[in-house]
Motif scaffolding. Structure first.
Motif, PDB file in Angstrom:
ATOM      1  N   MET A   1       0.824  -1.193   0.000  1.00 58.33           N
ATOM      2  CA  MET A   1       0.000   0.000   0.000  1.00 58.33           C
ATOM      3  C   MET A   1       0.869   1.259   0.000  1.00 58.33           C
ATOM      4  N   LYS A   2       1.947   1.244   0.814  1.00 58.06           N
ATOM      5  CA  LYS A   2       2.826   2.397   0.879  1.00 58.06           C
ATOM      6  C   LYS A   2       3.532   2.637  -0.453  1.00 58.06           C
ATOM      7  N   LYS A   3       3.912   1.541  -1.122  1.00 59.46           N
ATOM      8  CA  LYS A   3       4.582   1.670  -2.411  1.00 59.46           C
ATOM      9  C   LYS A   3       3.646   2.286  -3.449  1.00 59.46           C
ATOM     10  N   ARG A   4       2.390   1.912  -3.409  1.00 59.04           N
ATOM     11  CA  ARG A   4       1.410   2.432  -4.366  1.00 59.04           C
ATOM     12  C   ARG A   4       1.207   3.943  -4.146  1.00 59.04           C
ATOM     13  N   ILE A   5       1.109   4.370  -2.890  1.00 59.23           N
ATOM     14  CA  ILE A   5       0.943   5.793  -2.584  1.00 59.23           C
ATOM     15  C   ILE A   5       2.183   6.570  -3.011  1.00 59.23           C
ATOM     16  N   ALA A   7       4.313   5.729  -5.372  1.00 56.21           N
ATOM     17  CA  ALA A   7       4.350   5.748  -6.831  1.00 56.21           C
ATOM     18  C   ALA A   7       3.371   6.774  -7.387  1.00 56.21           C
ATOM     19  N   MET A   8       2.189   6.874  -6.799  1.00 51.22           N
ATOM     20  CA  MET A   8       1.205   7.852  -7.267  1.00 51.22           C
ATOM     21  C   MET A   8       1.684   9.281  -6.982  1.00 51.22           C
ATOM     22  N   THR A   9       2.308   9.494  -5.831  1.00 51.06           N
ATOM     23  CA  THR A   9       2.832  10.811  -5.498  1.00 51.06           C
ATOM     24  C   THR A   9       3.952  11.213  -6.459  1.00 51.06           C
ATOM     25  N   ALA A  13       3.959  14.324  -9.153  1.00 51.50           N
ATOM     26  CA  ALA A  13       5.020  15.336  -9.157  1.00 51.50           C
ATOM     27  C   ALA A  13       5.641  15.477 -10.537  1.00 51.50           C
ATOM     28  N   VAL A  14       5.861  14.365 -11.223  1.00 51.13           N
ATOM     29  CA  VAL A  14       6.419  14.412 -12.578  1.00 51.13           C
ATOM     30  C   VAL A  14       5.429  15.059 -13.531  1.00 51.13           C
ATOM     31  N   ALA A  15       4.156  14.744 -13.397  1.00 54.57           N
ATOM     32  CA  ALA A  15       3.139  15.340 -14.272  1.00 54.57           C
ATOM     33  C   ALA A  15       3.019  16.839 -14.020  1.00 54.57           C
ATOM     34  N   ALA A  16       3.124  17.272 -12.776  1.00 53.53           N
ATOM     35  CA  ALA A  16       3.023  18.697 -12.460  1.00 53.53           C
ATOM     36  C   ALA A  16       4.241  19.459 -12.981  1.00 53.53           C
ATOM     37  N   ALA A  17       5.395  18.816 -12.990  1.00 54.29           N
ATOM     38  CA  ALA A  17       6.612  19.468 -13.468  1.00 54.29           C
ATOM     39  C   ALA A  17       6.615  19.602 -14.988  1.00 54.29           C
ATOM     40  N   ALA A  18       5.812  18.816 -15.683  1.00 55.27           N
ATOM     41  CA  ALA A  18       5.808  18.830 -17.139  1.00 55.27           C
ATOM     42  C   ALA A  18       4.849  19.869 -17.715  1.00 55.27           C
ATOM     43  N   VAL A  19       4.125  20.588 -16.868  1.00 49.17           N
ATOM     44  CA  VAL A  19       3.165  21.582 -17.341  1.00 49.17           C
ATOM     45  C   VAL A  19       3.918  22.837 -17.783  1.00 49.17           C
ATOM     46  N   PRO A  20       3.701  23.299 -19.012  1.00 48.77           N
ATOM     47  CA  PRO A  20       4.402  24.514 -19.453  1.00 48.77           C
ATOM     48  C   PRO A  20       3.867  25.750 -18.742  1.00 48.77           C
ATOM     49  N   VAL A  21       4.757  26.693 -18.501  1.00 48.80           N
ATOM     50  CA  VAL A  21       4.393  27.930 -17.827  1.00 48.80           C
ATOM     51  C   VAL A  21       4.787  29.077 -18.741  1.00 48.80           C
TER      52      VAL A  21
END
Length: 74
Positions: A1-5, A7-9, A13-21
């Protein structure tokens, strides 16, 4: 369960960093005036109830904020 959380976190974070500004377009505004700077000659700085003597750069007051060199205080 901890590994899944974890991995999702990490994925979020990677998806948020890929957003162009994008920044705002530069407009023709008035030039920025430099801040008013005042050299404090009679400013007493105390650390642990001992006066601090500044050998190089002296404390400066800029826009009613006192700036002291970190080397002198440390």
């Amino acid at each position: 369960m901890k590994k899944r959380i974890l991995a999702m976190t990490c994925a979020a974070a990677v998806a948020a960093a890929a957003v162009p500004v994008y920044g705002a377009e530069e407009t023709a505004a008035e030039p920025v005036q430099p801040a008013e700077e005042t050299v404090a000659t009679n400013l007493g700085v105390m650390v642990n109830e001992e006066p601090v003597v500044f050998s190089g750069q002296q404390p400066v007051i800029v826009d009613n904020v006192t700036l002291v060199p970190v080397r002198g205080v440390l």
